[in-house]
Scaffold this active site. Structure first.
Site, PDB file in Angstrom:
ATOM      1  N   ASP A 156      51.384  20.794  38.220  1.00 31.34           N
ATOM      2  CA  ASP A 156      50.476  21.342  37.281  1.00 31.34           C
ATOM      3  C   ASP A 156      49.347  20.458  37.322  1.00 31.34           C
ATOM      4  O   ASP A 156      49.256  19.460  36.910  1.00 31.34           O
ATOM      5  CB  ASP A 156      50.808  21.522  35.844  1.00 31.34           C
ATOM      6  CG  ASP A 156      49.835  22.263  34.915  1.00 31.34           C
ATOM      7  OD1 ASP A 156      48.730  22.339  35.327  1.00 31.34           O
ATOM      8  OD2 ASP A 156      50.056  22.760  33.790  1.00 31.34           O
ATOM      9  N   TYR A 215      31.324  27.132  36.752  1.00 29.82           N
ATOM     10  CA  TYR A 215      32.254  27.272  37.811  1.00 29.82           C
ATOM     11  C   TYR A 215      31.439  26.531  39.065  1.00 29.82           C
ATOM     12  O   TYR A 215      32.315  25.465  39.673  1.00 29.82           O
ATOM     13  CB  TYR A 215      32.723  28.693  38.253  1.00 29.82           C
ATOM     14  CG  TYR A 215      33.587  28.736  39.666  1.00 29.82           C
ATOM     15  CD1 TYR A 215      34.535  28.451  39.870  1.00 29.82           C
ATOM     16  CD2 TYR A 215      32.767  29.311  40.885  1.00 29.82           C
ATOM     17  CE1 TYR A 215      35.187  28.297  41.176  1.00 29.82           C
ATOM     18  CE2 TYR A 215      33.337  29.416  42.117  1.00 29.82           C
ATOM     19  CZ  TYR A 215      34.669  29.035  42.272  1.00 29.82           C
ATOM     20  OH  TYR A 215      35.145  29.005  43.451  1.00 29.82           O
TER      21      TYR A 215
HETATM   22  N1  LIG Z   1      37.725  33.759  45.303  1.00 28.97           N
HETATM   23  C1  LIG Z   1      36.440  33.638  45.775  1.00 28.97           C
HETATM   24  O1  LIG Z   1      35.621  34.569  46.109  1.00 28.97           O
HETATM   25  C2  LIG Z   1      36.154  32.284  46.323  1.00 28.97           C
HETATM   26  C3  LIG Z   1      34.518  32.249  46.624  1.00 28.97           C
HETATM   27  C4  LIG Z   1      34.376  30.763  47.307  1.00 28.97           C
HETATM   28  C5  LIG Z   1      34.927  29.795  47.209  1.00 28.97           C
HETATM   29  N2  LIG Z   1      36.418  30.154  46.597  1.00 28.97           N
HETATM   30  C6  LIG Z   1      37.422  28.898  46.821  1.00 28.97           C
HETATM   31  O2  LIG Z   1      38.227  28.849  47.675  1.00 28.97           O
HETATM   32  C7  LIG Z   1      39.705  28.287  47.252  1.00 28.97           C
HETATM   33  C8  LIG Z   1      40.618  29.177  46.919  1.00 28.97           C
HETATM   34  O3  LIG Z   1      40.272  30.296  46.069  1.00 28.97           O
HETATM   35  P1  LIG Z   1      41.402  31.672  45.664  1.00 28.97           P
HETATM   36  O4  LIG Z   1      40.342  32.793  45.535  1.00 28.97           O
HETATM   37  O5  LIG Z   1      42.492  31.726  46.649  1.00 28.97           O
HETATM   38  O6  LIG Z   1      41.834  31.140  44.423  1.00 28.97           O
HETATM   39  P2  LIG Z   1      42.952  31.999  43.415  1.00 28.97           P
HETATM   40  O7  LIG Z   1      43.359  33.232  44.088  1.00 28.97           O
HETATM   41  O8  LIG Z   1      42.329  32.162  41.900  1.00 28.97           O
HETATM   42  O9  LIG Z   1      44.093  30.908  43.578  1.00 28.97           O
HETATM   43  C9  LIG Z   1      43.907  29.526  42.645  1.00 28.97           C
HETATM   44  C10 LIG Z   1      45.134  28.820  42.871  1.00 28.97           C
HETATM   45  O10 LIG Z   1      45.071  27.747  42.037  1.00 28.97           O
HETATM   46  C11 LIG Z   1      46.224  27.545  41.370  1.00 28.97           C
HETATM   47  N3  LIG Z   1      46.055  26.805  40.195  1.00 28.97           N
HETATM   48  C12 LIG Z   1      44.988  27.124  39.080  1.00 28.97           C
HETATM   49  N4  LIG Z   1      45.113  26.306  37.990  1.00 28.97           N
HETATM   50  C13 LIG Z   1      45.986  25.365  38.364  1.00 28.97           C
HETATM   51  C14 LIG Z   1      46.933  24.376  37.556  1.00 28.97           C
HETATM   52  N5  LIG Z   1      46.531  23.660  36.723  1.00 28.97           N
HETATM   53  N6  LIG Z   1      48.073  23.736  38.286  1.00 28.97           N
HETATM   54  C15 LIG Z   1      48.312  23.972  39.278  1.00 28.97           C
HETATM   55  N7  LIG Z   1      47.559  25.277  40.258  1.00 28.97           N
HETATM   56  C16 LIG Z   1      46.601  25.841  39.462  1.00 28.97           C
HETATM   57  C17 LIG Z   1      46.524  28.921  40.666  1.00 28.97           C
HETATM   58  O11 LIG Z   1      47.603  29.044  40.173  1.00 28.97           O
HETATM   59  P3  LIG Z   1      48.179  30.242  39.088  1.00 28.97           P
HETATM   60  O12 LIG Z   1      48.525  31.491  39.861  1.00 28.97           O
HETATM   61  O13 LIG Z   1      49.521  29.880  38.614  1.00 28.97           O
HETATM   62  O14 LIG Z   1      46.840  30.192  38.126  1.00 28.97           O
HETATM   63  C18 LIG Z   1      46.072  29.704  41.880  1.00 28.97           C
HETATM   64  O15 LIG Z   1      47.442  29.908  42.854  1.00 28.97           O
HETATM   65  C19 LIG Z   1      39.147  27.885  45.753  1.00 28.97           C
HETATM   66  O16 LIG Z   1      38.737  26.304  46.011  1.00 28.97           O
HETATM   67  C20 LIG Z   1      37.797  28.303  45.470  1.00 28.97           C
HETATM   68  O17 LIG Z   1      37.261  27.635  44.393  1.00 28.97           O
HETATM   69  C21 LIG Z   1      36.816  31.213  46.448  1.00 28.97           C
END
Ligand SMILES: NC(=O)c1ccc[n+]([C@@H]2O[C@H](COP(=O)([O-])OP(=O)(O)OC[C@H]3O[C@@H](n4cnc5c(N)ncnc54)[C@H](OP(=O)(O)O)[C@@H]3O)[C@@H](O)[C@H]2O)c1
Length: 297
Positions: A35, A124
């Site tokens: 976590d 964010y």
């Molecule tokens: N989504 C977008 O459109 C987007 C755009 C640009 C960049 N990004 C970047 O790309 C990367 C991947 O994004 P994504 O869309 O795959 O994100 P996501 O689907 O929201 O997944 C994020 C993961 O982080 C985990 N997490 C959050 N808080 C946590 C904690 N306290 N301890 C352990 N794990 C934790 C979440 O676990 P839980 O499921 O348990 O919460 C989830 O598995 C990130 O760095 C994001 O900033 C995303």
């Protein structure tokens, strides 16, 4: 080679967990194992695993809720990342991290370059930028990939929301004045494969920040139209109500967090190290869309 994948159950992490399997030992870590709010446990956990590479696919990604939860967003996007970077430096681990187009304010006319001055306009983006800086200042070996508008088959995303609304509404209103392209987690997986191969064979890419999104240009409206056109071709069971998609401006949608009007990232630095050009967004997106629809029809 031992790779620790943090955030293995997210949109991106789920894809990487599959596409990087061939590199020996992948240790997938989700919130139940580590976590990231528990800062005092992070270093100990990494020391016990002692990976060659850490891939951090975790983040606090709820852009709207971050406006009211800066402390929590900062804990995960900045402080936890800072600890990952420090322990990576100490143990000589390569840190691969993901950031976002939201570090920019979106006022530039052209796609953003890696060394354009960041200026986030929401919490964010601010916390993600702080995470980037913490990595850079740590002195560890790192790659930060700035990606935009992540849309794939895992997790919740824009395409899944459009498909849901298309089943339930005749008219959809979608923002047309924010420029960007959807980035497929599968494309990111492909790039990670090249990166890890180069790292293994000592033809190492320069450490630093890389933009990573496909070529082309779109808006949320253009992506929604693309989805609806595709649905109309595929839907022989008439399971969708949608008849039209209307473009609207950002001002017509009241949101807590401001969004940049230009999210386009110039990927020429990445294409140079890859040695080939990335495709236009449609060619990646169509495959993800097929899978998303397959699971929802
Ligand atoms: N989504 C977008 O459109 C987007 C755009 C640009 C960049 N990004 C970047 O790309 C990367 C991947 O994004 P994504 O869309 O795959 O994100 P996501 O689907 O929201 O997944 C994020 C993961 O982080 C985990 N997490 C959050 N808080 C946590 C904690 N306290 N301890 C352990 N794990 C934790 C979440 O676990 P839980 O499921 O348990 O919460 C989830 O598995 C990130 O760095 C994001 O900033 C995303």
């Amino acid at each position: 080679m031992r790779i620790l994948l943090i955030g293995s159950k997210g949109q991106l992490g789920s894809e990487l967990n599959i596409s990087l399997k061939k590199y020996g030992e992948i240790i997938d870590s989700d919130r139940s194992k580590l976590d990231l709010e528990n800062h005092e446990k992070i270093s100990l956990y990494i020391e016990q695993i002692h990976p060659t590479i850490i891939i951090n696919a975790s983040a606090y990604t709820n852009v709207e809720e971050a406006e009211d939860n800066e402390i929590l967003a900062s804990k995960i996007n900045f402080k936890a990342v800072s600890i990952l970077a420090q322990i990576s430096k100490k143990l000589d681990i390569l840190l691969i991290h993901f950031s976002t187009d939201y570090v920019f304010d979106g006022t530039k006319k052209d796609p953003y370059l890696e060394d354009d001055l960041p200026c986030p306009i929401n919490i964010y983006g601010k916390t993600k930028l702080e995470g980037e800086k913490a990595i850079q200042e740590s002195g560890c070996k790192y790659y930060i990939f700035r990606v935009s508008w992540l849309i794939g088959k895992y997790g919740s995303n824009f395409a899944k929301k459009i498909i849901y609304f298309a089943k339930n509404k005749e008219t959809l209103k979608v923002i047309n004045d924010q420029k960007g392209v959807p980035t497929s987690p599968r494309l990111i997986g492909e790039v990670m494969n090249h990166l890890i191969k180069s790292y293994q064979t000592n033809s190492i890419w320069d450490f630093g920040i890389y933009n990573l999104n496909p070529r082309g240009e779109a808006s949320w409206f253009i992506i929604a139209k693309f989805i609806i056109n595709f649905i109309n071709e595929m839907d022989n069971k008439n399971s969708f109500l949608v008849k039209s998609v209307q473009p609207v401006s950002t001002n017509e949608f009241k949101t807590k967090a401001k969004r940049p009007l230009n999210s386009l990232l110039d990927n020429s630095k990445l294409e140079k190290v890859l040695g080939y050009e990335l495709n236009d967004w449609e060619s990646y997106f169509i495959n993800d869309l097929k899978e998303i629809l397959h699971n929802s029809l």
